[in-house]
Design a protein around this motif. Sequence first.
Motif, PDB file in Angstrom:
ATOM      1  N   TYR A  80       5.922   2.798  -2.641  1.00 40.38           N
ATOM      2  CA  TYR A  80       5.821   4.145  -2.100  1.00 40.38           C
ATOM      3  C   TYR A  80       7.086   4.967  -2.320  1.00 40.38           C
ATOM      4  CZ  TYR A  80       1.192   3.579  -0.203  1.00 40.38           C
ATOM      5  OH  TYR A  80      -0.166   3.417  -0.097  1.00 40.38           O
ATOM      6  N   TYR A 107       2.973  11.890  -5.034  1.00 33.99           N
ATOM      7  CA  TYR A 107       1.774  11.469  -4.315  1.00 33.99           C
ATOM      8  C   TYR A 107       0.825  12.632  -4.055  1.00 33.99           C
ATOM      9  CZ  TYR A 107      -1.077   8.780  -1.024  1.00 33.99           C
ATOM     10  OH  TYR A 107      -2.111   8.130  -0.404  1.00 33.99           O
ATOM     11  N   GLY A 159       1.879   8.838   5.548  1.00 31.68           N
ATOM     12  CA  GLY A 159       2.351   9.181   4.213  1.00 31.68           C
ATOM     13  C   GLY A 159       3.065  10.522   4.206  1.00 31.68           C
ATOM     14  N   ASP A 217       4.697   6.194   9.904  1.00 29.59           N
ATOM     15  CA  ASP A 217       4.630   5.560   8.595  1.00 29.59           C
ATOM     16  C   ASP A 217       5.823   4.632   8.442  1.00 29.59           C
ATOM     17  OD1 ASP A 217       2.870   6.316   5.900  1.00 29.59           O
ATOM     18  OD2 ASP A 217       4.789   5.380   5.440  1.00 29.59           O
ATOM     19  N   MET A 226       8.175   8.640   2.099  1.00 32.54           N
ATOM     20  CA  MET A 226       6.972   9.421   2.377  1.00 32.54           C
ATOM     21  C   MET A 226       7.173  10.284   3.629  1.00 32.54           C
ATOM     22  SD  MET A 226       4.753   8.560  -0.037  1.00 32.54           S
ATOM     23  CE  MET A 226       2.998   8.490   0.381  1.00 32.54           C
TER      24      MET A 226
END
Length: 308
Positions: free
Chosen positions: A67, A74, A107, A126, A131
């Motif tokens: 991530y 994203y 996210g 998260d 993110m």
Amino acid sequence: MTYLSPLGYLLGIEGAALLRGFREGSADRAFVESRIAEIRALLDTPALTRADGVTASPGTISTADVYRDWAPRYDEPGNQMIDVEQPVVRQILDGLPLGTALDAACGTGRHTAYLHGLGHQVIGVDASPDMLARARRRLPDVDFHEADLRRLPLPDNAVDTVVCALALTHVPDLTPVLSEFARVLRPGGNLVISDAHLLVSYLRPTPARGPGPDGRPSLLDEYHRPLSAYLAAALPLGFQVRRCEEPRRPRHSLDPGDAPVPLPASLSWDLLHWCPEASAAALDDSPVAVVWHFQREDRGAGQPDPVT
């Protein structure tokens, strides 16, 4: 170790197209003969037969590492999973009463922003700081927390709605996470989950990333589950099923002239351009995600709560 072969994957797509055609009655003689001819052509294509595969080590890259790489892009258009999942999730959210909502594994905050826009008081959680940094820039007035889904930084019975989107595929055991969702939800509260569909794990190539600790390309551990696994975890916690949807991959068109040259360094959807007809037959209109709407049972006064 997993050996990822571009040629092997394409032959698998040809086989999946044939098997699906046989099962659904769409494989006429011309289709079958085309698949056999294309298999022969793939086997005779030097770019494929000479291409080395990738031997990758499962579990040698973390979700945080992945991530960190994904965070900058994203939210870019073209994430097919989001494209099919998001309309179903938002349709469910549109029908829920306003209150306090938790976006678990928020996210970059796409569902957080939608909940906020509907009028909920929203909390985002998260485990990825990268993110979360984007979510905080996007929604500076929302309360975000960096935390694990198995240890939510909220008291019991704190929220009316929990949303958890496209994250449980990274969790080895559903029960501790759903137990936390049940703990923080008020009786009668709603839980909306989306996740990658089990079928996706069979029909898409597994992406291999840069070398891990052993020097080999790395594979992220993912946990794709049958629908029964969600029920087995949710029902004993007092959740009741309100809706289940399996959004499907839209039909698309690939141009054979778009075949990548040279081949990508790791397996990716780019390979599908080598056999567009077989790719469409194998993948189009197949389930990509699963979306669940659960509601926590309201047991009423004097009845024991199932969450411990």
